[in-house]
Write an enzyme that holds these catalytic residues in place. Structure first.
Site, PDB file in Angstrom:
ATOM      1  CG  HIS A   1      18.488  52.032   0.098  1.00  0.00           C
ATOM      2  ND1 HIS A   1      18.779  51.969  -1.150  1.00  0.00           N
ATOM      3  CD2 HIS A   1      17.171  50.891   0.598  1.00  0.00           C
ATOM      4  CE1 HIS A   1      18.487  50.814  -2.283  1.00  0.00           C
ATOM      5  NE2 HIS A   1      17.593  50.565  -1.038  1.00  0.00           N
TER       6      HIS A   1
ATOM      7  CD  GLU B   1      29.592  50.588   5.096  1.00  0.00           C
ATOM      8  OE1 GLU B   1      28.291  49.541   4.371  1.00  0.00           O
ATOM      9  OE2 GLU B   1      30.177  49.834   6.073  1.00  0.00           O
TER      10      GLU B   1
ATOM     11  CG  PHE C   1      25.854  51.382   6.408  1.00  0.00           C
ATOM     12  CD1 PHE C   1      25.800  51.631   7.775  1.00  0.00           C
ATOM     13  CD2 PHE C   1      24.292  51.107   5.822  1.00  0.00           C
ATOM     14  CE1 PHE C   1      24.958  51.025   8.119  1.00  0.00           C
ATOM     15  CE2 PHE C   1      23.672  50.038   6.177  1.00  0.00           C
ATOM     16  CZ  PHE C   1      24.013  50.630   7.403  1.00  0.00           C
TER      17      PHE C   1
ATOM     18  CG  ASP D   1      15.200  49.124   4.424  1.00  0.00           C
ATOM     19  OD1 ASP D   1      14.969  48.034   4.139  1.00  0.00           O
ATOM     20  OD2 ASP D   1      15.993  49.205   3.733  1.00  0.00           O
TER      21      ASP D   1
ATOM     22  NE  ARG E   1      16.082  51.508  -4.765  1.00  0.00           N
ATOM     23  CZ  ARG E   1      16.125  49.784  -4.620  1.00  0.00           C
ATOM     24  NH1 ARG E   1      17.079  49.285  -4.957  1.00  0.00           N
ATOM     25  NH2 ARG E   1      14.505  49.405  -4.427  1.00  0.00           N
TER      26      ARG E   1
ATOM     27  NE  ARG F   1      13.282  49.343  -0.327  1.00  0.00           N
ATOM     28  CZ  ARG F   1      12.297  48.842   0.368  1.00  0.00           C
ATOM     29  NH1 ARG F   1      12.782  49.670   2.096  1.00  0.00           N
ATOM     30  NH2 ARG F   1      12.445  47.648   0.308  1.00  0.00           N
TER      31      ARG F   1
END
Length: 320
Positions: A117, A66, A91, A125, A17, A175
């Site tokens: 992610h 989104e 998402f 998470d 990322r 991530r």
């Protein structure tokens, strides 16, 4: 020609990322009409770096919406921009699938779905945010191209490639900071897979952060007299059929490795290809019909049998 990272470069860990916003800023500086549309995650996805580089008018924050993010990107593409979406993969693909399908892909718009992610490397998470079905969702869409970079350099190349390729492109980023596989500046190609280590006994076809684990596994196997060919399937759609078929014909057995569900992702794509063109035994290393859990990235790799040790065991089982 690709250039692999040397021993010193490979020790530097960076997240895929981290290449996103930096590369967008470079493209804007070079005159490319790129814009980024995010869903209130510009820091985490790194699209904020586009604004930090002096292109604040190219970054649109839609808030936690989104579906709207994708529709805004679609509108910007119709205005002549090359539009990249941000957000987390769970998402950016799951919540907005309808808009990606019916607005972007159906109309063949120049929108790049580039969430971060993805996979269990999201770590702490937890399972709700560890997207394991995104490649399956995107691969099934007509006209969508799917790229899964292995490291920072490959991610930078994927973003550039997406910007240069007309129409919908999906770029999957993570991530976690991971070791370098490629040297900085390496330019990869759409529809190409790359043989990173030649071998004769088994083919290990990997993508994303699992490429580094596959290379580790090949080293361990070599110590036991097993010659493993490691292929980075950077482009899952279109698939490099010739490279994969040639390797399967040579070795006679294939192990696929992905940080994704074994249903619908790389393993499925390889099985579909080889069942038609080169029927050989295929073993799949990946998430097996389960959600993820909260934990550190390295812990989760071991827990879900996605690490180098698990790949070694899968290879040995395939040769038994």
């Amino acid at each position: 020609m690709i250039k692999l990272a040397n021993e010193t470069e490979a020790q530097v860990k960076r997240a895929t990322r981290a290449a996103f916003g930096v590369t967008l800023a470079q493209l804007a500086e070079e005159g490319a009409p790129v814009v980024a549309v995010d869903a209130d995650l510009t820091g985490s996805t790194t699209t904020k770096k586009l604004a930090d580089a002096g292109y604040a008018d190219r970054l649109f924050n839609c808030g936690i919406a989104e579906q709207n993010m994708v529709d805004v990107a679609a509108g910007l593409s119709l205005a002549g921009y090359t539009a990249f979406t941000g957000s987390f993969a769970v998402f950016g693909t799951g919540r907005s699938y309808d808009q990606i399908r019916n607005t972007v892909c159906y109309s063949k718009l120049n929108v790049k779905i580039a969430p971060t992610h993805a996979g269990i490397s999201v770590g702490p998470d937890g399972g709700s945010h560890q997207m394991l079905e995104d490649v399956s969702l995107m691969r099934g869409l007509p006209g969508m191209r799917v790229l899964v970079p292995a490291d920072y350099a490959a991610a930078a190349s994927a973003i550039r490639l997406a910007a240069e390729t007309p129409g919908p492109v999906y770029v999957r980023m993570g991530r976690a900071s991971v070791p370098a596989v490629y040297a900085d500046g390496t330019q990869l190609e759409l529809g190409r897979a790359y043989v990173l280590r030649p071998g004769d006994d088994v083919t290990i076809a990997a993508c994303g952060v699992e490429v580094e684990q596959a290379l580790k596994a090949a080293e361990a196997l070599a110590e036991e007299g097993v010659s493993a060919e490691v292929i980075d399937v950077f482009s899952i759609k279109p698939l490099d059929e010739e490279t994969l078929v040639a390797s399967a014909q040579k070795t006679g057995r294939v192990v696929t490795v992905e940080e994704h569900s074994i249903y619908g992702g790389l393993g499925s794509a390889v099985c579909e290809l080889l069942s038609e063109r080169c029927p050989v035994p295929v073993s799949r290393v990946g998430m097996r019909d389960v959600f993820g859990k909260s934990g550190e990235y390295e812990e989760l790799l071991e827990y879900f049998s996605l690490d180098a040790r698990a790949i070694v065991e899968a290879v040995k089982s395939s040769m038994a």
